[in-house]
Design an enzyme around this catalytic site. Structure first.
Site, mmCIF file in Angstrom:
data_model
loop_
_atom_site.group_PDB
_atom_site.id
_atom_site.type_symbol
_atom_site.label_atom_id
_atom_site.label_comp_id
_atom_site.label_asym_id
_atom_site.label_seq_id
_atom_site.Cartn_x
_atom_site.Cartn_y
_atom_site.Cartn_z
ATOM 1 N N LYS A 190 0.881 -1.173 0.000
ATOM 2 C CA LYS A 190 0.000 0.000 0.000
ATOM 3 C C LYS A 190 0.918 1.222 0.000
ATOM 4 C CE LYS A 190 -4.092 1.954 0.347
ATOM 5 N NZ LYS A 190 -4.986 2.025 -0.818
ATOM 6 N N ASP A 223 -5.517 -2.936 -2.332
ATOM 7 C CA ASP A 223 -6.945 -2.755 -2.636
ATOM 8 C C ASP A 223 -7.251 -3.217 -4.061
ATOM 9 O OD1 ASP A 223 -5.219 -0.657 -3.134
ATOM 10 O OD2 ASP A 223 -6.720 0.911 -2.942
ATOM 11 N N ASP A 247 -3.005 -12.062 5.361
ATOM 12 C CA ASP A 247 -4.073 -12.715 6.117
ATOM 13 C C ASP A 247 -5.398 -12.541 5.369
ATOM 14 O OD1 ASP A 247 -5.547 -13.832 8.138
ATOM 15 O OD2 ASP A 247 -5.319 -12.178 9.546
#
Ligand code: NAD
Length: 357
Positions: A190, A223, A247
């Protein structure tokens, strides 16, 4: 080859499925002339019942002295009381930390004859063959955390941090795996928002260009990856990412094949034994009924042979036996739909028969 395997059957369906994986490993060892020694130890709820500790010292020592660890699953409603001193899952976190298991490998490869079981359309799922490599002992799950009050307002914080060596070693595991597969590696971060991700991106790029220049390498924001996994999952080969992103993405990806009972995972440390297990839990709703699907644990045993003992041919023998069995239409209840279903032991016996040659 001689090797010592520590079995941690755990709770719920754990003992039923680990028993079948042990039989399959025994059959492979007999066929290929290896000597595998098995030792079974308590972990999880059964260990809490026995001595109040989900990971007793004797179990941890036995793991350390073994070449590899095969785990069933831990947990169940009996140990769910939030007021309890300890929980089975505490044993899982501790064993990862104690054995230094920093890289979690999760292959996601839906079987061609089961694509109809996926919640996604067959044309999206067919051809999917992804290996996720998730960092497992660092990042936000292990950073400083706490509560604080500022001007009378309560707040909470969790710190996310990665060091250069932590990033390097997990990217190296992913790079090596990609070299043995389709030579494509995708790193997820990110970096448009997080400083940790900017360091991750820099370090990952350096490891790849210095050590794996032959790889086709790209980076994708987490995302965007959440969307790609649903819209074009077949485009990815090896995917490497940090603890929390991994995860979430691996759980999303575990839905692609349509059944939890078929997915194995490996957690690797260096040096020392790795931990091999199915990705599903202890399934207390079906425990003791003899209907659990043992294939994820059997496939975890194949990963153990490949990654821990470097027995590629033996691992492939188990994987192709499982594929052939599924292609021939044999099913346990979780994937049988309205058709006939084999018991846990019957499915295990089919794999034993197939790998025995
Ligand atoms: P679960 O994975 O145990 O079960 C979810 C559903 O999938 C259930 O309906 C179950 O019957 C089914 N299922 C799972 N594995 C199956 C198999 N091999 N064959 C056939 N059906 C199967 O998840 P849950 O119900 O959320 O959790 C149950 C317990 O397991 C909880 O205590 C949880 O904390 C624990 N858990 C442990 C691990 C682990 O040991 N690594 C992982 C996840 C959950």
């Amino acid at each position: 080859m001689k090797a010592k395997i520590c079995l941690l059957p755990g709770d719920g369906i754990g003992p039923e499925i680990v028993a079948q994986a042990q039989l399959v490993l025994g059959a492979v060892a007999a066929r290929f002339g290896h000597e595998l020694e098995f030792e079974s130890h308590l972990m999880g709820g059964c260990a809490i019942d026995d001595c109040g500790d989900p990971l007793p010292e004797a179990t941890l020592n036995a793991c350390r002295e073994s070449d590899a660890v095969l785990l069933g699953a831990v947990g169940g409603p009996k140990w769910d009381d939030p007021r309890a001193n300890t929980r089975p899952e505490a044993g899982l976190l501790r064993i990862r930390k104690e054995l230094g298991l920093f890289a979690n490998l999760r292959p996601v490869k839906p079987h061609a004859s089961l694509v109809g079981a996926s919640p996604l359309r067959p044309e999206i799922v067919s051809g999917v063959d992804i290996l996720f490599v998730r960092e497992l002992t660092g990042g936000i799950y292990f950073g400083d955390k706490g509560r604080r009050k500022s001007a009378g307002v309560e707040a909470a914080f969790d710190e996310m941090a990665y060091s250069v060596p932590e990033i390097e070693r997990v990217v190296r595991v992913a790079g090596k795996a990609a070299m043995e597969r389709d030579k494509r590696l995708t790193s997820i971060d990110k970096a448009n928002v997080l400083e940790v991700s900017r360091l991750w991106r820099e370090v990952a790029a350096n490891v790849v260009s210095n050590e794996f220049p032959e790889l086709q390498y790209d980076v994708v924001l987490v995302d965007a990856m959440a969307m790609h996994l649903i819209s074009r999952p077949a485009d990815f080969d090896v995917v490497v990412t940090g603890n929390m992103f991994g995860d979430i993405l691996t759980d999303e990806a575990s839905m692609l094949p349509g059944s939890l009972g078929l997915l194995p995972s490996a957690s690797l440390g260096d040096p020392g034994p790795g931990l091999y297990e199915p990705i599903h839990g202890s399934a207390p709703d079906i425990a003791g009924k003899g209907i659990a699907n043992p294939l994820a644990t059997i496939l975890a045993a194949a990963m153990l042979l490949r990654h821990e003992l470097q027995l590629e041919e033996e691992a492939a023998a188990i994987e192709s036996a499982v594929s052939n069995i599924i292609d021939s239409g044999l099913r346990t209840a979780d994937i049988a739909g309205k058709g006939a279903a084999l018991s846990t032991a019957e499915m295990g016996a089919k794999v034993v028969e197939a790998v025995s040659g």
